[in-house]
Design a protein around this motif. Structure first.
Motif, PDB file in Angstrom:
ATOM      1  N   PHE A 192       0.828  -1.200   0.000  1.00 34.17           N
ATOM      2  CA  PHE A 192       0.000   0.000   0.000  1.00 34.17           C
ATOM      3  C   PHE A 192       0.866   1.254   0.000  1.00 34.17           C
ATOM      4  O   PHE A 192       0.689   2.155  -0.833  1.00 34.17           O
ATOM      5  CB  PHE A 192      -0.918  -0.030   1.227  1.00 34.17           C
ATOM      6  N   LEU A 193       1.836   1.310   0.895  1.00 33.30           N
ATOM      7  CA  LEU A 193       2.690   2.487   0.969  1.00 33.30           C
ATOM      8  C   LEU A 193       3.561   2.629  -0.273  1.00 33.30           C
ATOM      9  O   LEU A 193       3.803   3.743  -0.752  1.00 33.30           O
ATOM     10  CB  LEU A 193       3.549   2.420   2.230  1.00 33.30           C
ATOM     11  N   THR A 194       4.007   1.517  -0.809  1.00 31.88           N
ATOM     12  CA  THR A 194       4.782   1.565  -2.054  1.00 31.88           C
ATOM     13  C   THR A 194       3.930   2.113  -3.192  1.00 31.88           C
ATOM     14  O   THR A 194       4.394   2.925  -4.010  1.00 31.88           O
ATOM     15  CB  THR A 194       5.300   0.163  -2.413  1.00 31.88           C
ATOM     16  N   THR A 195       2.679   1.699  -3.252  1.00 33.76           N
ATOM     17  CA  THR A 195       1.782   2.168  -4.305  1.00 33.76           C
ATOM     18  C   THR A 195       1.506   3.659  -4.172  1.00 33.76           C
ATOM     19  O   THR A 195       1.457   4.388  -5.177  1.00 33.76           O
ATOM     20  CB  THR A 195       0.467   1.369  -4.270  1.00 33.76           C
ATOM     21  N   LEU A 196       1.352   4.154  -2.948  1.00 38.13           N
ATOM     22  CA  LEU A 196       1.090   5.578  -2.748  1.00 38.13           C
ATOM     23  C   LEU A 196       2.231   6.446  -3.259  1.00 38.13           C
ATOM     24  O   LEU A 196       2.017   7.596  -3.671  1.00 38.13           O
ATOM     25  CB  LEU A 196       0.835   5.876  -1.268  1.00 38.13           C
ATOM     26  N   ARG A 197       3.449   5.903  -3.274  1.00 39.06           N
ATOM     27  CA  ARG A 197       4.590   6.681  -3.757  1.00 39.06           C
ATOM     28  C   ARG A 197       4.445   7.070  -5.221  1.00 39.06           C
ATOM     29  O   ARG A 197       5.080   8.015  -5.685  1.00 39.06           O
ATOM     30  CB  ARG A 197       5.894   5.881  -3.596  1.00 39.06           C
ATOM     31  N   HIS A 198       3.605   6.350  -5.966  1.00 31.93           N
ATOM     32  CA  HIS A 198       3.426   6.658  -7.385  1.00 31.93           C
ATOM     33  C   HIS A 198       2.696   7.987  -7.589  1.00 31.93           C
ATOM     34  O   HIS A 198       2.779   8.571  -8.670  1.00 31.93           O
ATOM     35  CB  HIS A 198       2.641   5.532  -8.070  1.00 31.93           C
ATOM     36  N   ASN A 199       1.956   8.421  -6.583  1.00 27.31           N
ATOM     37  CA  ASN A 199       1.202   9.675  -6.686  1.00 27.31           C
ATOM     38  C   ASN A 199       2.089  10.813  -6.178  1.00 27.31           C
ATOM     39  O   ASN A 199       2.316  10.933  -4.977  1.00 27.31           O
ATOM     40  CB  ASN A 199      -0.080   9.587  -5.871  1.00 27.31           C
ATOM     41  N   PRO A 200       2.598  11.683  -7.062  1.00 24.40           N
ATOM     42  CA  PRO A 200       3.557  12.702  -6.623  1.00 24.40           C
ATOM     43  C   PRO A 200       2.961  13.743  -5.690  1.00 24.40           C
ATOM     44  O   PRO A 200       3.711  14.433  -4.982  1.00 24.40           O
ATOM     45  CB  PRO A 200       4.017  13.339  -7.947  1.00 24.40           C
ATOM     46  N   ALA A 201       1.639  13.894  -5.683  1.00 25.35           N
ATOM     47  CA  ALA A 201       1.024  14.903  -4.815  1.00 25.35           C
ATOM     48  C   ALA A 201       0.997  14.465  -3.358  1.00 25.35           C
ATOM     49  O   ALA A 201       1.014  15.318  -2.455  1.00 25.35           O
ATOM     50  CB  ALA A 201      -0.395  15.206  -5.292  1.00 25.35           C
ATOM     51  N   LEU A 202       0.937  13.162  -3.114  1.00 24.37           N
ATOM     52  CA  LEU A 202       0.733  12.700  -1.735  1.00 24.37           C
ATOM     53  C   LEU A 202       1.865  13.112  -0.790  1.00 24.37           C
ATOM     54  O   LEU A 202       1.582  13.609   0.309  1.00 24.37           O
ATOM     55  CB  LEU A 202       0.535  11.181  -1.712  1.00 24.37           C
ATOM     56  N   GLY A 214       2.780  19.180   3.933  1.00 28.93           N
ATOM     57  CA  GLY A 214       2.038  20.364   4.332  1.00 28.93           C
ATOM     58  C   GLY A 214       1.171  20.121   5.551  1.00 28.93           C
ATOM     59  O   GLY A 214       1.082  20.974   6.446  1.00 28.93           O
ATOM     60  N   ALA A 215       0.539  18.952   5.602  1.00 23.94           N
ATOM     61  CA  ALA A 215      -0.292  18.620   6.754  1.00 23.94           C
ATOM     62  C   ALA A 215       0.548  18.519   8.016  1.00 23.94           C
ATOM     63  O   ALA A 215       0.121  18.953   9.103  1.00 23.94           O
ATOM     64  CB  ALA A 215      -1.029  17.307   6.498  1.00 23.94           C
ATOM     65  N   THR A 216       1.736  17.962   7.889  1.00 23.92           N
ATOM     66  CA  THR A 216       2.642  17.873   9.035  1.00 23.92           C
ATOM     67  C   THR A 216       3.013  19.261   9.523  1.00 23.92           C
ATOM     68  O   THR A 216       3.067  19.523  10.734  1.00 23.92           O
ATOM     69  CB  THR A 216       3.904  17.078   8.654  1.00 23.92           C
ATOM     70  N   ALA A 217       3.254  20.179   8.590  1.00 22.71           N
ATOM     71  CA  ALA A 217       3.605  21.548   8.965  1.00 22.71           C
ATOM     72  C   ALA A 217       2.457  22.250   9.680  1.00 22.71           C
ATOM     73  O   ALA A 217       2.683  23.039  10.604  1.00 22.71           O
ATOM     74  CB  ALA A 217       4.019  22.329   7.717  1.00 22.71           C
ATOM     75  N   GLY A 222      -4.482  26.546   5.754  1.00 25.03           N
ATOM     76  CA  GLY A 222      -4.168  25.503   4.779  1.00 25.03           C
ATOM     77  C   GLY A 222      -3.965  26.059   3.381  1.00 25.03           C
ATOM     78  O   GLY A 222      -3.093  25.588   2.637  1.00 25.03           O
ATOM     79  N   ARG A 223      -4.744  27.076   3.018  1.00 18.87           N
ATOM     80  CA  ARG A 223      -4.569  27.685   1.694  1.00 18.87           C
ATOM     81  C   ARG A 223      -3.168  28.267   1.554  1.00 18.87           C
ATOM     82  O   ARG A 223      -2.555  28.211   0.485  1.00 18.87           O
ATOM     83  CB  ARG A 223      -5.613  28.777   1.478  1.00 18.87           C
ATOM     84  N   ALA A 224      -2.666  28.843   2.632  1.00 17.06           N
ATOM     85  CA  ALA A 224      -1.316  29.408   2.580  1.00 17.06           C
ATOM     86  C   ALA A 224      -0.269  28.312   2.418  1.00 17.06           C
ATOM     87  O   ALA A 224       0.737  28.497   1.728  1.00 17.06           O
ATOM     88  CB  ALA A 224      -1.050  30.216   3.857  1.00 17.06           C
ATOM     89  N   VAL A 225      -0.510  27.161   3.037  1.00 16.63           N
ATOM     90  CA  VAL A 225       0.450  26.053   2.962  1.00 16.63           C
ATOM     91  C   VAL A 225       0.365  25.336   1.622  1.00 16.63           C
ATOM     92  O   VAL A 225       1.389  24.979   1.020  1.00 16.63           O
ATOM     93  CB  VAL A 225       0.204  25.063   4.126  1.00 16.63           C
ATOM     94  N   PHE A 226      -0.854  25.111   1.131  1.00  7.58           N
ATOM     95  CA  PHE A 226      -1.045  24.283  -0.059  1.00  7.58           C
ATOM     96  C   PHE A 226      -1.286  25.093  -1.332  1.00  7.58           C
ATOM     97  O   PHE A 226      -1.539  24.517  -2.388  1.00  7.58           O
ATOM     98  CB  PHE A 226      -2.246  23.341   0.159  1.00  7.58           C
ATOM     99  N   GLY A 227      -1.202  26.408  -1.240  1.00 12.94           N
ATOM    100  CA  GLY A 227      -1.585  27.244  -2.363  1.00 12.94           C
ATOM    101  C   GLY A 227      -0.802  27.003  -3.638  1.00 12.94           C
ATOM    102  O   GLY A 227      -1.316  27.225  -4.737  1.00 12.94           O
ATOM    103  N   ASP A 228       0.452  26.563  -3.528  1.00 16.19           N
ATOM    104  CA  ASP A 228       1.275  26.347  -4.721  1.00 16.19           C
ATOM    105  C   ASP A 228       1.142  24.943  -5.292  1.00 16.19           C
ATOM    106  O   ASP A 228       1.765  24.639  -6.314  1.00 16.19           O
ATOM    107  CB  ASP A 228       2.748  26.623  -4.393  1.00 16.19           C
ATOM    108  N   LEU A 229       0.368  24.070  -4.646  1.00  8.03           N
ATOM    109  CA  LEU A 229       0.215  22.700  -5.131  1.00  8.03           C
ATOM    110  C   LEU A 229      -0.834  22.643  -6.232  1.00  8.03           C
ATOM    111  O   LEU A 229      -1.833  23.362  -6.203  1.00  8.03           O
ATOM    112  CB  LEU A 229      -0.212  21.767  -3.993  1.00  8.03           C
ATOM    113  N   ALA A 230      -0.595  21.755  -7.187  1.00  7.40           N
ATOM    114  CA  ALA A 230      -1.613  21.504  -8.216  1.00  7.40           C
ATOM    115  C   ALA A 230      -2.812  20.786  -7.620  1.00  7.40           C
ATOM    116  O   ALA A 230      -3.939  20.921  -8.104  1.00  7.40           O
ATOM    117  CB  ALA A 230      -1.008  20.690  -9.352  1.00  7.40           C
ATOM    118  N   ALA A 231      -2.591  20.005  -6.549  1.00  7.59           N
ATOM    119  CA  ALA A 231      -3.665  19.253  -5.903  1.00  7.59           C
ATOM    120  C   ALA A 231      -4.558  20.186  -5.089  1.00  7.59           C
ATOM    121  O   ALA A 231      -4.097  21.167  -4.492  1.00  7.59           O
ATOM    122  CB  ALA A 231      -3.083  18.180  -4.994  1.00  7.59           C
ATOM    123  N   ARG A 232      -5.851  19.876  -5.078  1.00  6.26           N
ATOM    124  CA  ARG A 232      -6.808  20.624  -4.257  1.00  6.26           C
ATOM    125  C   ARG A 232      -6.974  19.908  -2.924  1.00  6.26           C
ATOM    126  O   ARG A 232      -7.356  18.737  -2.881  1.00  6.26           O
ATOM    127  CB  ARG A 232      -8.153  20.699  -4.975  1.00  6.26           C
TER     128      ARG A 232
END
Length: 208
Positions: free
Chosen positions: A15-25, A31-34, A89-99
């Motif tokens: 599962f964790l190996t598969t999640l690595r394929h998604n560059p946004a995660l 950002g969530a950790t921050a 959160g908008r300030a932290v994630f604002g530059d990400l392509a992911a919503r």
């Protein structure tokens, strides 16, 4: 990414190996950790749909609408307090392509019945909220611990996620929610095997 704490599910590493394929995660987790929100998890379709995409040979982010970041803070149930977190959160994630969608699960009972037509008891934690999703296959959460490891919350295991099985979870969400979601998912991932909603009462009877 490595799991924090023990797990009995042999699919956890896959599962964790598969999640690595998604560059946004990794970016959303960083950002969530921050933000350092109480009892937070990244959850929802961004996790199980990444697995569906990799398993079926699609681009890892195919069909993923957003990235749900849940936290639980019962100290202030006002919309203003939640909105302050959303704006941070908008300030932290604002530059990400992911919503990234941020929600305080301690407040869900205040609006759930108006939206879905059934009452929702207050969630005691994000884990409890995840356990109430309309399909057991969706009941997943991932967060980064302070030691850098990843904690995976998967109360129903990971077999259905990898096997492309969608199983109903009739504990809170009504049948119509499950059926609407599964119709939408089937249009994007036609390989899914969607199990029918069980016949009988919509939800188990309340404890006396």
């Amino acid at each position: 990414m490595e799991p924090a704490g023990p797990s009995r599910d042999p699919r956890l590493t896959a599962f964790l190996t598969t999640l690595r394929h998604n560059p946004a995660l990794p970016e959303v987790l960083a950002g969530a950790t921050a933000l350092d929100l109480p009892n937070w998890y990244l959850t929802g379709g961004c996790l199980f749909q990444t697995v569906w995409n990799v398993t079926t040979g699609r681009p890892p982010t195919h069909g993923i609408k957003d990235y749900d970041l849940f936290y639980h803070d019962a100290s202030d149930l006002s919309w203003e307090a939640e909105d302050a977190v959303i704006r941070a959160g908008r300030a932290v994630f604002g530059d990400l392509a992911a919503r990234v969608e941020i929600r305080n699960e301690a407040r869900v009972h205040l609006w759930y019945e108006d939206r879905f037509g059934v009452p929702c008891p207050p969630h005691a934690s994000v884990e409890a909220a995840i356990g109430s999703f309309a399909a057991t296959t969706c009941c997943l959460g991932v967060r980064r611990e302070r030691d850098g490891g990843l904690r995976v919350h998967a109360p129903h295991g990971l077999a259905d996620v990898f096997d492309l099985v969608v199983r109903p979870n009739p504990v809170l969400a009504p049948r119509a929610v499950y059926e609407e979601k599964t119709r939408r998912w089937l249009r994007t991932w036609p390989e899914l095997r969607v199990l029918p909603w069980p016949e009988g009462p919509e939800r188990p009877p309340a404890a006396p």
